[in-house]
Design an enzyme around this catalytic site. Structure first.
Site, PDB file in Angstrom:
ATOM      1  N   LYS A  18       0.847  -1.191   0.000  1.00 24.36           N
ATOM      2  CA  LYS A  18       0.000   0.000   0.000  1.00 24.36           C
ATOM      3  C   LYS A  18       0.882   1.240   0.000  1.00 24.36           C
ATOM      4  O   LYS A  18       2.048   1.202   0.411  1.00 24.36           O
ATOM      5  CB  LYS A  18      -0.914   0.042   1.223  1.00 24.36           C
ATOM      6  CG  LYS A  18      -0.185   0.302   2.537  1.00 24.36           C
ATOM      7  CD  LYS A  18      -1.133   0.644   3.654  1.00 24.36           C
ATOM      8  CE  LYS A  18      -0.397   0.800   4.985  1.00 24.36           C
ATOM      9  NZ  LYS A  18       0.473   1.984   5.038  1.00 24.36           N
ATOM     10  N   GLY A  40       3.512  -1.518   4.308  1.00 26.18           N
ATOM     11  CA  GLY A  40       2.639  -2.545   4.868  1.00 26.18           C
ATOM     12  C   GLY A  40       2.964  -3.962   4.440  1.00 26.18           C
ATOM     13  O   GLY A  40       2.088  -4.826   4.486  1.00 26.18           O
ATOM     14  N   SER A  48       2.262  -6.663   7.161  1.00 26.33           N
ATOM     15  CA  SER A  48       0.821  -6.716   7.434  1.00 26.33           C
ATOM     16  C   SER A  48       0.067  -7.346   6.275  1.00 26.33           C
ATOM     17  O   SER A  48      -0.900  -8.093   6.474  1.00 26.33           O
ATOM     18  CB  SER A  48       0.284  -5.300   7.693  1.00 26.33           C
ATOM     19  OG  SER A  48       0.822  -4.757   8.873  1.00 26.33           O
ATOM     20  N   ASP A  71      -2.546  -2.338  10.434  1.00 27.02           N
ATOM     21  CA  ASP A  71      -2.809  -2.282   8.993  1.00 27.02           C
ATOM     22  C   ASP A  71      -3.430  -3.558   8.440  1.00 27.02           C
ATOM     23  O   ASP A  71      -3.922  -3.567   7.306  1.00 27.02           O
ATOM     24  CB  ASP A  71      -1.512  -2.004   8.225  1.00 27.02           C
ATOM     25  CG  ASP A  71      -1.016  -0.581   8.396  1.00 27.02           C
ATOM     26  OD1 ASP A  71      -1.779   0.260   8.893  1.00 27.02           O
ATOM     27  OD2 ASP A  71       0.149  -0.314   8.038  1.00 27.02           O
TER      28      ASP A  71
END
Length: 292
Positions: free
Chosen positions: A12, A101, A104, A137
């Site tokens: 992201k 991210g 995550s 996240d």
């Protein structure tokens, strides 16, 4: 089904990251737009009958034994009492300490994949609740849509973004998230914005966001502190500026991105930088692997 191969875990970008306050418990209040991009880790899953969880690094690096994909698998086992195990093969393509991210996303993809591989049938909200224990996240990646983000990162409103190309630059150095958020120099009182201020309509669900307006308005409140801790962030931004591109840091890592309106000659980038052209995504590739 015993195997799921080549399962993507997309990165992201934070189109902006504003710190609007701080709670009594020390957590920071923020506003951001999280945008999925087509730079991905890839994971492979093979079901094990013995209940064990193992992981193989398919692109050997320096991953900890208990990385987020392993922790996600253990958390799903514990939450459901599932007796199955899994062998995970991880192709790590996303840079660490980038603010994109990556870890995550690996955790979210693991939860989505094992929900299918183990035949658990959990809903998206149930997976997101497990994911939240692993990182703030993770629910965003499980949600599967670009999102307007508020609170401490838990308030997600899906938004639509027009297709756009971006250039992402990651220097080899990283910066401590803890030191950035703990710095007395960090600005924590940016004025709050509203989603309607950027949307082409007033509907909250699926609002269409004016990307140019967002990029012209927003900034990353963490960037000045990060640049002081890691001068390479400033070097990346100046390099982008020399090519006529306006760069900003994404998240709390050291990756910098810029919208890419035209082709850019990248041959003068330092050899130890990761430089990647990306496109944004409408939705997570695994969006239909789970029901709401």
């Amino acid at each position: 089904m015993r195997r799921l191969l080549d399962v993507p875990a997309p990165a992201k970008l934070n189109l902006f990251l504003h710190i609007t306050g701080r709670r009594a418990d020390g957590y920071h209040l923020l506003q951001s737009i999280f945008m999925l991009v087509d730079w991905c880790d890839h994971l492979h899953f093979e079901r094990r009958a013995d209940g064990a969880i193992s992981r193989e690094d398919l692109t050997p690096g320096h991953l900890p034994t208990e990385d987020l994909s392993v922790r996600a698998a253990r958390a799903l086992q514990q939450a459901t009492g599932c007796a199955h195990g899994v062998h995970i093969g991880l192709e790590k393509r996303l840079p660490a300490e980038a603010g994109m991210g990556g870890g995550s996303s690996d955790a979210a993809t693991t939860l989505l994949a094992l929900n299918r591989l183990w035949g658990l049938g959990l809903k998206r909200s149930q997976l997101a609740a497990i994911g939240l224990q692993l990182g703030a996240d993770v629910p965003f990646f499980i949600g599967g849509r670009n999102a307007w983000v508020e609170g401490v990162g838990e308030q997600l409103t899906p938004v639509a973004l027009s297709p756009t190309r971006f250039l992402v630059v990651k220097p080899p150095t990283g910066a401590s998230t803890q030191r950035i958020f703990g710095s007395p120099e960090l600005k924590r009182d940016t004025k709050t914005a509203t989603i309607q201020g950027f949307a082409a309509n007033d509907s909250r669900e699926g609002a269409v966001i004016d990307l140019q307006k967002v990029l012209a308005f927003g900034h990353n409140d963490l960037q000045p502190v990060a640049q002081a801790l890691c001068p390479d962030v400033g070097h990346c931004i100046r390099w982008l500026d020399s090519h006529g591109l306006q760069g900003r840091m994404t998240g709390s890592g050291t990756a910098v991105f810029a919208q890419l309106p035209q082709a850019v000659d990248l041959t003068d980038a330092p050899g130890d930088w990761m430089v990647r052209e990306c496109g944004n995504m409408d939705a997570h590739p695994l969006l239909d692997w789970c029901t709401d």
